[in-house]
Write a protein that holds these residues in place. Structure first.
Motif, short mmCIF file in Angstrom:
data_model
loop_
_atom_site.label_atom_id
_atom_site.label_comp_id
_atom_site.label_asym_id
_atom_site.label_seq_id
_atom_site.Cartn_x
_atom_site.Cartn_y
_atom_site.Cartn_z
N PRO A 63 0.82 -1.21 0.00
CA PRO A 63 0.00 0.00 0.00
C PRO A 63 0.85 1.27 0.00
CG PRO A 63 0.13 -0.90 2.20
CD PRO A 63 0.80 -1.90 1.29
N THR A 64 0.29 2.31 -0.60
CA THR A 64 0.91 3.64 -0.50
C THR A 64 0.40 4.28 0.79
OG1 THR A 64 -0.91 4.76 -1.64
CG2 THR A 64 0.91 3.90 -3.03
N GLN A 65 1.05 5.36 1.20
CA GLN A 65 0.59 6.07 2.39
C GLN A 65 -0.82 6.60 2.17
OE1 GLN A 65 4.73 7.45 4.50
NE2 GLN A 65 3.65 8.98 3.36
N LEU A 82 2.73 7.63 11.84
CA LEU A 82 2.74 6.21 12.18
C LEU A 82 3.83 5.46 11.41
CD1 LEU A 82 -1.11 5.63 12.21
CD2 LEU A 82 0.39 5.45 14.20
N VAL A 83 3.94 5.73 10.11
CA VAL A 83 4.96 5.07 9.29
C VAL A 83 6.35 5.50 9.75
CG1 VAL A 83 5.92 4.85 6.96
CG2 VAL A 83 3.44 4.70 7.30
N ASP A 84 6.53 6.78 10.03
CA ASP A 84 7.83 7.26 10.53
C ASP A 84 8.25 6.49 11.78
OD1 ASP A 84 8.06 9.17 8.54
OD2 ASP A 84 7.51 10.87 9.85
N ASP A 85 7.32 6.32 12.72
CA ASP A 85 7.63 5.61 13.96
C ASP A 85 7.98 4.14 13.68
OD1 ASP A 85 7.70 5.30 16.92
OD2 ASP A 85 5.97 3.99 16.52
N LEU A 86 7.17 3.48 12.86
CA LEU A 86 7.45 2.08 12.54
C LEU A 86 8.76 1.93 11.77
CD1 LEU A 86 3.83 0.97 11.54
CD2 LEU A 86 5.09 0.27 13.60
N GLU A 87 9.04 2.88 10.90
CA GLU A 87 10.29 2.84 10.13
C GLU A 87 11.48 3.06 11.06
OE1 GLU A 87 11.50 4.36 5.76
OE2 GLU A 87 10.89 5.96 7.14
N HIS A 88 11.35 3.99 11.98
CA HIS A 88 12.41 4.26 12.95
C HIS A 88 12.72 3.02 13.79
CE1 HIS A 88 14.87 6.50 15.79
NE2 HIS A 88 14.17 5.96 16.76
N ARG A 89 11.69 2.23 14.07
CA ARG A 89 11.86 1.00 14.85
C ARG A 89 12.33 -0.18 14.00
NH1 ARG A 89 6.65 -0.25 17.90
NH2 ARG A 89 7.95 -1.98 18.56
N GLY A 90 12.44 0.03 12.68
CA GLY A 90 12.91 -1.03 11.79
C GLY A 90 11.86 -2.06 11.45
N LEU A 91 10.57 -1.70 11.57
CA LEU A 91 9.49 -2.65 11.32
C LEU A 91 8.92 -2.53 9.91
CD1 LEU A 91 7.62 -2.38 14.74
CD2 LEU A 91 9.47 -3.94 14.08
N VAL A 92 9.03 -1.35 9.31
CA VAL A 92 8.59 -1.14 7.93
C VAL A 92 9.62 -0.29 7.21
CG1 VAL A 92 6.13 -1.22 8.55
CG2 VAL A 92 7.26 1.00 8.32
N LYS A 93 9.50 -0.25 5.90
CA LYS A 93 10.34 0.65 5.11
C LYS A 93 9.51 1.20 3.96
CE LYS A 93 12.29 -3.09 2.38
NZ LYS A 93 13.48 -3.80 1.94
N ARG A 94 9.91 2.38 3.52
CA ARG A 94 9.30 2.97 2.34
C ARG A 94 10.11 2.51 1.14
NH1 ARG A 94 8.79 7.12 6.42
NH2 ARG A 94 6.71 8.07 6.38
N ALA A 95 9.42 2.13 0.09
CA ALA A 95 10.09 1.66 -1.12
C ALA A 95 9.41 2.31 -2.33
CB ALA A 95 10.01 0.14 -1.22
N LYS A 104 5.48 6.18 -2.96
CA LYS A 104 6.21 5.32 -2.02
C LYS A 104 5.24 4.30 -1.44
CE LYS A 104 10.26 7.30 -2.01
NZ LYS A 104 11.39 6.65 -2.60
N ILE A 105 5.65 3.04 -1.50
CA ILE A 105 4.84 1.98 -0.88
C ILE A 105 5.44 1.67 0.49
CG2 ILE A 105 4.01 1.00 -3.05
CD1 ILE A 105 6.20 -1.16 -2.76
N ILE A 106 4.63 1.09 1.34
CA ILE A 106 5.05 0.74 2.69
C ILE A 106 5.10 -0.78 2.78
CG2 ILE A 106 4.60 1.02 5.15
CD1 ILE A 106 5.07 3.66 3.49
N VAL A 107 6.27 -1.31 3.07
CA VAL A 107 6.45 -2.76 3.17
C VAL A 107 7.10 -3.10 4.50
CG1 VAL A 107 6.56 -3.15 0.68
CG2 VAL A 107 8.65 -2.66 1.93
#
Length: 152
Positions: A63-65, A82-95, A104-107
């Motif tokens: 999905p996109t944001q 929310l994505v920033d926080d999850l990305e900071h924790r290494g749980l998701v990344k933007r691609a 940008k998709i969120i994976v």
């Protein structure tokens, strides 16, 4: 699995006309479920909204944001946070998106999928607790009716 003996007493005020209003019933069901869910998710450093984003990132649907915001009925700025926080924790990344290279998709990451699997199991226990008064057939019927009401 049939109904369990964990019946909740029907509140006296439910006899009022508002006690049959779909909006109130859904809001109350959501409120009680949110309390249970957020308590269980706290063990993983998540809340319902961040878990929802992580779930969709783990879905393989890329999905996109914007799609996340639309589907979750959130403001796009909330999704960014929310994505920033999850990305900071290494749980998701933007691609980079495969359909639209500008989007940008969120994976999920491997760690994101690991945390998601554990959190998902905890939430399934919460859901079973909350819907314990329903039979398995009623549980399936509830989901079917909610989806039909939302998406036809």
């Amino acid at each position: 699995m049939g109904p369990q003996s964990t019946e909740v007493e029907t509140p006296r005020l439910s006899a009022a006309k508002i006690g049959s209003d779909v909006g109130l019933l859904l809001a109350k069901l959501h409120a009680t479920g949110s309390l249970l869910n957020n308590k269980a998710l706290a063990d993983y450093g998540l809340r319902e909204r961040s878990f929802s984003v992580l779930t969709l990132a783990c879905s393989g649907l890329e999905p996109t944001q914007r799609e996340l915001a639309d589907f979750l009925s959130l403001d796009p700025s909330q999704v960014v946070s929310l994505v920033d926080d999850l990305e900071h924790r290494g749980l998701v990344k933007r691609a980079q998106g495969k359909q639209d290279r500008r989007a940008k998709i969120i994976v999920s990451t491997t760690e994101g999928r690991r945390i998601h699997n554990k959190a998902r199991a905890a939430l399934e226990v919460c859901e079973q607790t909350q819907l314990a008064a329903l039979s398995e057939e009623e549980n399936v019927q509830l989901r079917t009716l909610l989806k039909k009401a939302l998406w036809g």
